[in-house]
Design a protein around this motif. Sequence first.
Motif, mmCIF file in Angstrom:
data_model
loop_
_atom_site.group_PDB
_atom_site.id
_atom_site.type_symbol
_atom_site.label_atom_id
_atom_site.label_comp_id
_atom_site.label_asym_id
_atom_site.label_seq_id
_atom_site.Cartn_x
_atom_site.Cartn_y
_atom_site.Cartn_z
ATOM 1 N N ILE A 137 -5.914 -6.345 50.714
ATOM 2 C CA ILE A 137 -6.869 -6.010 49.653
ATOM 3 C C ILE A 137 -7.810 -4.908 50.118
ATOM 4 N N SER A 138 -8.213 -4.951 51.399
ATOM 5 C CA SER A 138 -9.126 -3.931 51.926
ATOM 6 C C SER A 138 -8.492 -2.540 51.861
ATOM 7 N N CYS A 139 -7.193 -2.491 52.082
ATOM 8 C CA CYS A 139 -6.519 -1.191 52.008
ATOM 9 C C CYS A 139 -6.605 -0.600 50.605
ATOM 10 N N PHE A 140 -6.398 -1.419 49.584
ATOM 11 C CA PHE A 140 -6.500 -0.928 48.214
ATOM 12 C C PHE A 140 -7.929 -0.484 47.907
ATOM 13 N N VAL A 141 -8.900 -1.266 48.350
ATOM 14 C CA VAL A 141 -10.299 -0.901 48.101
ATOM 15 C C VAL A 141 -10.621 0.409 48.817
ATOM 16 N N LEU A 142 -10.139 0.550 50.061
ATOM 17 C CA LEU A 142 -10.420 1.753 50.832
ATOM 18 C C LEU A 142 -9.821 2.997 50.172
ATOM 19 N N VAL A 143 -8.658 2.855 49.547
ATOM 20 C CA VAL A 143 -8.043 4.003 48.853
ATOM 21 C C VAL A 143 -8.946 4.515 47.740
ATOM 22 N N PHE A 144 -9.466 3.594 46.938
ATOM 23 C CA PHE A 144 -10.346 4.012 45.847
ATOM 24 C C PHE A 144 -11.649 4.594 46.390
ATOM 25 N N MET A 145 -12.141 4.032 47.505
ATOM 26 C CA MET A 145 -13.364 4.563 48.098
ATOM 27 C C MET A 145 -13.137 5.981 48.639
ATOM 28 N N LEU A 146 -11.976 6.230 49.234
ATOM 29 C CA LEU A 146 -11.664 7.561 49.752
ATOM 30 C C LEU A 146 -11.517 8.578 48.619
ATOM 31 N N ILE A 147 -10.929 8.126 47.519
ATOM 32 C CA ILE A 147 -10.812 9.026 46.364
ATOM 33 C C ILE A 147 -12.194 9.408 45.857
ATOM 34 N N SER A 148 -13.102 8.388 45.851
ATOM 35 C CA SER A 148 -14.461 8.667 45.387
ATOM 36 C C SER A 148 -15.173 9.630 46.328
ATOM 37 N N VAL A 149 -14.969 9.468 47.654
ATOM 38 C CA VAL A 149 -15.617 10.355 48.623
ATOM 39 C C VAL A 149 -15.037 11.759 48.544
ATOM 40 N N SER A 150 -13.716 11.865 48.394
ATOM 41 C CA SER A 150 -13.078 13.188 48.366
ATOM 42 C C SER A 150 -13.501 14.008 47.154
ATOM 43 N N SER A 151 -13.931 13.342 46.100
ATOM 44 C CA SER A 151 -14.367 14.085 44.907
ATOM 45 C C SER A 151 -15.669 14.825 45.147
ATOM 46 N N HIS A 152 -16.381 14.492 46.185
ATOM 47 C CA HIS A 152 -17.648 15.139 46.503
ATOM 48 C C HIS A 152 -17.542 16.105 47.687
ATOM 49 N N ILE A 153 -16.329 16.343 48.187
ATOM 50 C CA ILE A 153 -16.165 17.218 49.352
ATOM 51 C C ILE A 153 -15.832 18.640 48.881
#
Length: 552
Positions: A137-153
């Motif tokens: 489950i943490s892997c799925f959550v981390l994917v969405f968190m990375l997508i959110s972070v990459s949108s601000h890079i």
Amino acid sequence: MLKETLLQLLIVLLPVFLVLVWYDRPERSKYVPFFIGMSCAVTMLLCMHFSIVFPESGLRYDLRHVPLIIGSLYGGFPAAVILSITYIAVRLAQMREPFEFILFAAFLAVVLPLIFSRIRSFGRGNRSKRLRITYWISCFVLVFMLISVSSHIDFTDGSSLSSAVVKIFVFGSIFFFSTAAGVHFIELGFDRVQLQTQLKDVSQQYRQETRRLQQFIDSTPLAVLFFDDRGTITHANDYIRDMLKIEGTEEFIGKRFSDLRHLLGGQINIDSIERVLNGEDRISEMIQSEGKVYFAETRSVKGPGRQSASNGVLFIGHDVSELQRLKEEVDRMERLSLVGQMAASITHEIRNPMAVIRGFLQLLGERSPSEQQTYFRIVMEELDRANGIINDFLSLAQNRIVQKEYGSLNEILQEVLPLIWADANMRGQIVELRMCEQVEKLELNSKEIKQLILNLARNGMEAMDDKGLLRIETLDLADTVQLRIIDNGVGIPEEKRERLFEPFFTTKTNGTGLGLSLCLSIIERHNGKIQVESLVGEGTTIIVSFCKPEKA
């Protein structure tokens, strides 16, 4: 930046430490899901309140998903629903850009159903399975968190890109560390309480088994004594306290056996205990004390393993007095059987010649002078006496089924009373009769009961001198009807009372030793019991008890 990150880490691990502190007793296990759910909800709100905002990108950094995952999995469906609603409400208030709403909708569509679908299997799984579900489950959550972070890079700026990569790596590491640490510490708390529960169960079972063993040792009809390796008494059960006539254990518990030789010496062989303490494995012996016979075994108590050193001594004593009595009874029956065989073999061989001799003596007596008649009468009386002895042999040896009829013991006693009175008058003695007015009828063979009463009455009269008093009583008790024959003669010593009913044993000068044996066989055929009470110099009481038909 470091301080804010440590604060997030402390906040996210706060419910884990609270659970470890609060969940210290097994009886609180049913409240664990509620406690984890509520503490994770508070932690999630604190994480979102103290979020780290990067000024250059406006990115919000926090660990709100860690309590969401842990609280949902450990708290069950109710906690997962509360946490999800709380998370959605607060997160909607924080979002501003359309892309955030789209990503949040995708998160709700993928991650939350995944969490809810794994709650049941998570609760039923073991520790390794729970960790796998948490990592998945943490892997799925981390994917969405990375997508959110990459949108601000800003990927065109190299320095900004490298800084963002470092932040993503640190953020992902902290997220995985905090999630794994939370699950790991909660599982350690569960393992600790489980061990406490198992230890409590084992301790309780040990106490129960110890209590059962203690009750068994105390209630067993065996005398049990434990000594340690120095010969100190450590335990004694109730039976041995009764055997030694001791009310409590304080008189000998904790003392050496050698100091209590005066107390243990009669029923327990002190030398056997000392020999076992000195290296012998076991000693078996028969001990006689106060009219009882004990089979005693003294053995070494050792630990597991054949070569273990001795931990003490165990003494076990078994009262075999009843077995000894049964053995003596079997011996008596064997002697009776021998008497029967003898009687059967000599009856036809002796009776017929004796009848011929008596007939010729009677004929010769009629033809002899009157001054010789006395000699012939003496010879015929002795022949009759010999014939009577043979009849006693036959009566004693017969193992026949007697014909019984319902009758009153008082009526039979009235029938034989004239014979007893006549015999007493010839001896100058007095017969006193005390009959119970109402005596329940019994199944009796009147001929054998008459023979029984006459034999016992004549034994009593023969034990008294002139002016003796013989008292005959009948009693109607609850379970039995008793016949008591009481004389005030010389009495019978205790060592002779034990052998009174043995064939050929007699206390009379001219007795055959068959009278009381014959009486015992009659009583046994009537399902009765006989008891002898006597005091030397005061007299003897014979108690014959007949069991009532409804009590048989």
